[in-house]
Design a protein around this motif. Sequence first.
Motif, PDB file in Angstrom:
ATOM      1  N   VAL A 104      37.943  35.940  46.530  1.00 17.53           N
ATOM      2  CA  VAL A 104      38.922  35.925  45.440  1.00 17.53           C
ATOM      3  C   VAL A 104      40.449  35.200  45.058  1.00 17.53           C
ATOM      4  CG1 VAL A 104      40.409  37.279  43.397  1.00 17.53           C
ATOM      5  CG2 VAL A 104      38.454  37.981  44.450  1.00 17.53           C
ATOM      6  N   VAL A 159      37.724  33.760  38.391  1.00 17.01           N
ATOM      7  CA  VAL A 159      38.821  34.820  38.422  1.00 17.01           C
ATOM      8  C   VAL A 159      40.166  33.056  37.701  1.00 17.01           C
ATOM      9  CG1 VAL A 159      38.290  36.890  39.597  1.00 17.01           C
ATOM     10  CG2 VAL A 159      40.574  34.651  40.782  1.00 17.01           C
ATOM     11  N   MET A 191      45.849  40.535  36.804  1.00 13.59           N
ATOM     12  CA  MET A 191      44.806  41.070  37.406  1.00 13.59           C
ATOM     13  C   MET A 191      44.817  41.176  35.139  1.00 13.59           C
ATOM     14  SD  MET A 191      42.112  42.630  39.891  1.00 13.59           S
ATOM     15  CE  MET A 191      42.670  44.189  38.987  1.00 13.59           C
ATOM     16  N   LEU A 208      40.690  41.774  32.104  1.00 15.66           N
ATOM     17  CA  LEU A 208      39.063  41.875  33.028  1.00 15.66           C
ATOM     18  C   LEU A 208      38.575  42.584  32.554  1.00 15.66           C
ATOM     19  CD1 LEU A 208      41.796  44.781  35.026  1.00 15.66           C
ATOM     20  CD2 LEU A 208      40.069  42.368  35.847  1.00 15.66           C
ATOM     21  N   ASP A 212      34.006  42.075  36.770  1.00 15.72           N
ATOM     22  CA  ASP A 212      35.069  42.132  37.841  1.00 15.72           C
ATOM     23  C   ASP A 212      35.093  43.380  38.240  1.00 15.72           C
ATOM     24  OD1 ASP A 212      37.684  40.064  35.756  1.00 15.72           O
ATOM     25  OD2 ASP A 212      36.987  39.411  37.106  1.00 15.72           O
TER      26      ASP A 212
END
Length: 127
Positions: free
Chosen positions: A48, A64, A83, A86, A90
């Motif tokens: 990530v 991402v 984050m 979303l 995810d």
Amino acid sequence: QVQLVESGGGLVQTGDSLRLVCLASGRTLSNYAVGWFRQAPGKEREFVSTISRNGDHTTYGDSVKARFTISRDNDKNTVYLQMNSLKPEDTAVYYCAAKLRASQITIVRTAAEYDYWGRGTQVTVSS
């Protein structure tokens, strides 16, 4: 050795935001490069993001980029993963990991290079 505990996961809707927290104990986190990985059911563990020891260097997985931001506060022995936007894809268990013997600027994308792992926090994004 360092112990890592993730928190901040939960159930959210598409487009929502979450901030994951990786709290270290046992050792000073500033001695470690830190990464976030995730694993969805039936899938391999996926990179990530990662951040260097001094916090000046970061990198992200393609899925991402521009949505997630990694940061760290070495005084608090903590690394964050913000984050945004979303998506259902995810959805996964998110793990933080720490690598010892990294230079101040090293960033590490490969899971096998990390020495310590947390137990993970579940993130579920509903459509």
